[in-house]
Design a protein around this motif. Structure first.
Motif, PDB file in Angstrom:
ATOM      1  N   ILE A  74      27.474  41.533  49.338  1.00 27.26           N
ATOM      2  CA  ILE A  74      28.668  42.012  48.650  1.00 27.26           C
ATOM      3  C   ILE A  74      28.540  41.571  47.210  1.00 27.26           C
ATOM      4  CG2 ILE A  74      31.170  41.790  48.481  1.00 27.26           C
ATOM      5  CD1 ILE A  74      31.182  41.315  51.503  1.00 27.26           C
ATOM      6  N   SER A  75      28.585  42.497  46.286  1.00 27.95           N
ATOM      7  CA  SER A  75      28.373  42.147  44.884  1.00 27.95           C
ATOM      8  C   SER A  75      29.648  41.744  44.161  1.00 27.95           C
ATOM      9  CB  SER A  75      27.718  43.314  44.147  1.00 27.95           C
ATOM     10  OG  SER A  75      28.556  44.450  44.226  1.00 27.95           O
ATOM     11  N   ALA A  76      30.803  42.176  44.647  1.00 24.45           N
ATOM     12  CA  ALA A  76      32.053  41.830  43.975  1.00 24.45           C
ATOM     13  C   ALA A  76      33.216  41.937  44.946  1.00 24.45           C
ATOM     14  CB  ALA A  76      32.295  42.767  42.795  1.00 24.45           C
ATOM     15  N   VAL A  77      34.250  41.152  44.660  1.00 19.81           N
ATOM     16  CA  VAL A  77      35.491  41.208  45.416  1.00 19.81           C
ATOM     17  C   VAL A  77      36.614  41.340  44.402  1.00 19.81           C
ATOM     18  CG1 VAL A  77      37.047  39.980  46.962  1.00 19.81           C
ATOM     19  CG2 VAL A  77      34.591  39.774  47.275  1.00 19.81           C
ATOM     20  N   PHE A  78      37.400  42.370  44.518  1.00 17.46           N
ATOM     21  CA  PHE A  78      38.526  42.574  43.620  1.00 17.46           C
ATOM     22  C   PHE A  78      39.797  42.135  44.336  1.00 17.46           C
ATOM     23  CE2 PHE A  78      35.369  45.603  42.179  1.00 17.46           C
ATOM     24  CZ  PHE A  78      35.357  45.346  40.817  1.00 17.46           C
ATOM     25  N   VAL A  79      40.538  41.242  43.700  1.00 20.83           N
ATOM     26  CA  VAL A  79      41.755  40.697  44.291  1.00 20.83           C
ATOM     27  C   VAL A  79      42.913  41.022  43.363  1.00 20.83           C
ATOM     28  CG1 VAL A  79      42.924  38.609  45.043  1.00 20.83           C
ATOM     29  CG2 VAL A  79      40.463  38.829  45.349  1.00 20.83           C
ATOM     30  N   PHE A  80      43.915  41.667  43.903  1.00 23.88           N
ATOM     31  CA  PHE A  80      45.119  41.980  43.146  1.00 23.88           C
ATOM     32  C   PHE A  80      46.229  41.088  43.672  1.00 23.88           C
ATOM     33  CE2 PHE A  80      42.517  45.774  43.259  1.00 23.88           C
ATOM     34  CZ  PHE A  80      42.415  46.060  41.906  1.00 23.88           C
ATOM     35  N   GLY A  81      46.774  40.276  42.815  1.00 20.41           N
ATOM     36  CA  GLY A  81      47.789  39.357  43.283  1.00 20.41           C
ATOM     37  C   GLY A  81      48.491  38.666  42.126  1.00 20.41           C
ATOM     38  N   ASP A  82      49.047  37.518  42.417  1.00 22.06           N
ATOM     39  CA  ASP A  82      49.789  36.779  41.410  1.00 22.06           C
ATOM     40  C   ASP A  82      49.029  35.497  41.068  1.00 22.06           C
ATOM     41  OD1 ASP A  82      50.106  35.332  43.683  1.00 22.06           O
ATOM     42  OD2 ASP A  82      52.273  35.450  43.746  1.00 22.06           O
ATOM     43  N   SER A  83      49.734  34.507  40.568  1.00 23.10           N
ATOM     44  CA  SER A  83      49.083  33.291  40.106  1.00 23.10           C
ATOM     45  C   SER A  83      48.447  32.480  41.228  1.00 23.10           C
ATOM     46  CB  SER A  83      50.091  32.421  39.364  1.00 23.10           C
ATOM     47  OG  SER A  83      51.135  32.038  40.232  1.00 23.10           O
ATOM     48  N   THR A  84      48.771  32.750  42.467  1.00 21.12           N
ATOM     49  CA  THR A  84      48.176  31.986  43.566  1.00 21.12           C
ATOM     50  C   THR A  84      46.732  32.386  43.839  1.00 21.12           C
ATOM     51  OG1 THR A  84      49.032  33.519  45.220  1.00 21.12           O
ATOM     52  CG2 THR A  84      50.392  31.605  44.678  1.00 21.12           C
ATOM     53  N   VAL A  85      46.287  33.508  43.325  1.00 22.73           N
ATOM     54  CA  VAL A  85      44.899  33.923  43.496  1.00 22.73           C
ATOM     55  C   VAL A  85      44.196  34.106  42.153  1.00 22.73           C
ATOM     56  CG1 VAL A  85      45.247  35.017  45.734  1.00 22.73           C
ATOM     57  CG2 VAL A  85      45.540  36.364  43.665  1.00 22.73           C
ATOM     58  N   ASP A  86      44.795  33.638  41.085  1.00 20.88           N
ATOM     59  CA  ASP A  86      44.243  33.806  39.749  1.00 20.88           C
ATOM     60  C   ASP A  86      43.540  32.527  39.310  1.00 20.88           C
ATOM     61  OD1 ASP A  86      43.636  34.572  37.186  1.00 20.88           O
ATOM     62  OD2 ASP A  86      45.659  34.265  36.423  1.00 20.88           O
ATOM     63  N   PRO A  87      42.209  32.538  39.215  1.00 19.69           N
ATOM     64  CA  PRO A  87      41.520  31.336  38.786  1.00 19.69           C
ATOM     65  C   PRO A  87      41.690  31.066  37.298  1.00 19.69           C
ATOM     66  CG  PRO A  87      39.945  33.076  39.047  1.00 19.69           C
ATOM     67  CD  PRO A  87      41.278  33.614  39.499  1.00 19.69           C
ATOM     68  N   GLY A  88      42.047  32.073  36.506  1.00 15.80           N
ATOM     69  CA  GLY A  88      42.292  31.874  35.084  1.00 15.80           C
ATOM     70  C   GLY A  88      41.046  31.574  34.282  1.00 15.80           C
ATOM     71  N   ASN A  89      39.924  32.127  34.650  1.00 14.67           N
ATOM     72  CA  ASN A  89      38.693  31.877  33.924  1.00 14.67           C
ATOM     73  C   ASN A  89      38.733  32.638  32.612  1.00 14.67           C
ATOM     74  OD1 ASN A  89      36.166  31.368  33.035  1.00 14.67           O
ATOM     75  ND2 ASN A  89      35.119  32.095  34.848  1.00 14.67           N
ATOM     76  N   ASN A  90      38.935  31.914  31.523  1.00 10.67           N
ATOM     77  CA  ASN A  90      39.034  32.566  30.221  1.00 10.67           C
ATOM     78  C   ASN A  90      38.011  32.025  29.237  1.00 10.67           C
ATOM     79  OD1 ASN A  90      40.053  30.070  29.702  1.00 10.67           O
ATOM     80  ND2 ASN A  90      41.932  30.764  28.743  1.00 10.67           N
ATOM     81  N   ASN A  91      36.877  31.575  29.710  1.00 11.07           N
ATOM     82  CA  ASN A  91      35.846  31.055  28.814  1.00 11.07           C
ATOM     83  C   ASN A  91      35.220  32.126  27.940  1.00 11.07           C
ATOM     84  OD1 ASN A  91      36.126  28.427  29.577  1.00 11.07           O
ATOM     85  ND2 ASN A  91      34.460  28.474  31.049  1.00 11.07           N
ATOM     86  N   TYR A  92      35.367  33.376  28.316  1.00  9.56           N
ATOM     87  CA  TYR A  92      34.691  34.447  27.598  1.00  9.56           C
ATOM     88  C   TYR A  92      35.612  35.225  26.669  1.00  9.56           C
ATOM     89  CZ  TYR A  92      31.316  33.247  31.119  1.00  9.56           C
ATOM     90  OH  TYR A  92      30.458  32.543  31.923  1.00  9.56           O
ATOM     91  N   ILE A  93      36.834  34.762  26.488  1.00  7.83           N
ATOM     92  CA  ILE A  93      37.732  35.411  25.543  1.00  7.83           C
ATOM     93  C   ILE A  93      38.159  34.404  24.489  1.00  7.83           C
ATOM     94  CG2 ILE A  93      38.582  37.109  27.200  1.00  7.83           C
ATOM     95  CD1 ILE A  93      41.104  35.453  27.526  1.00  7.83           C
ATOM     96  N   GLU A  94      38.505  34.898  23.326  1.00  4.52           N
ATOM     97  CA  GLU A  94      38.921  34.050  22.212  1.00  4.52           C
ATOM     98  C   GLU A  94      40.377  33.656  22.397  1.00  4.52           C
ATOM     99  OE1 GLU A  94      38.113  31.745  19.159  1.00  4.52           O
ATOM    100  OE2 GLU A  94      36.646  33.122  19.995  1.00  4.52           O
ATOM    101  N   THR A  95      40.612  32.392  22.733  1.00  9.25           N
ATOM    102  CA  THR A  95      41.958  31.885  22.947  1.00  9.25           C
ATOM    103  C   THR A  95      41.994  30.391  22.688  1.00  9.25           C
ATOM    104  OG1 THR A  95      43.778  31.696  24.523  1.00  9.25           O
ATOM    105  CG2 THR A  95      41.566  31.547  25.414  1.00  9.25           C
ATOM    106  N   VAL A  96      43.160  29.874  22.395  1.00  6.26           N
ATOM    107  CA  VAL A  96      43.298  28.434  22.189  1.00  6.26           C
ATOM    108  C   VAL A  96      43.550  27.715  23.515  1.00  6.26           C
ATOM    109  CG1 VAL A  96      44.105  28.650  19.826  1.00  6.26           C
ATOM    110  CG2 VAL A  96      45.761  28.650  21.688  1.00  6.26           C
ATOM    111  N   PHE A  97      43.858  28.455  24.570  1.00  5.54           N
ATOM    112  CA  PHE A  97      44.141  27.866  25.877  1.00  5.54           C
ATOM    113  C   PHE A  97      42.848  27.771  26.681  1.00  5.54           C
ATOM    114  CE2 PHE A  97      48.070  29.988  24.605  1.00  5.54           C
ATOM    115  CZ  PHE A  97      48.920  28.889  24.580  1.00  5.54           C
TER     116      PHE A  97
END
Length: 100
Positions: free
Chosen positions: A42-65
């Motif tokens: 399986i090459s990918a898993v798409f999960v649609f949900g709320d904050s309970t399934v959101d890992p929040g990986n934002n290393n690849y976007i420009e943000t201060v958080f």
């Protein structure tokens, strides 16, 4: 029946179906641990949900958080922050590992 009750009923039904599918997959995986199909990937898993399934990986976007510091990652095997806004694995991580 009130619309709120219909939504609650639908969510409860969806939860029960999800848990039963997960448990059947878990029991199947436990009985077939020695038999793995070589062409099963399986090459990918798409999960649609709320904050309970959101890992929040934002290393690849420009943000201060960012989350590349403790306590994030303290429950991972390496105890290293990974850029995810969680201190360990999520349910979706375990499901992804199970269906892999």
């Amino acid at each position: 029946m009130k619309p709120q009750h219909k939504h609650l009923l639908l969510l409860t039904l969806l939860f029960i179906v999800s848990v039963s599918l997960f448990m059947s997959k878990l029991s199947r995986a436990q009985t077939l641990t020695k038999q793995k199909a070589s062409n099963h990937s399986i090459s990918a898993v798409f999960v649609f949900g709320d904050s309970t399934v959101d890992p929040g990986n934002n290393n690849y976007i420009e943000t201060v958080f960012k989350s590349n510091f403790p306590p994030y990652g303290k429950d991972f095997p390496s105890h290293i922050a990974t850029g995810r806004f969680t201190n360990g694995r999520l349910v979706t991580d375990y499901i992804g590992k199970l269906i892999r």
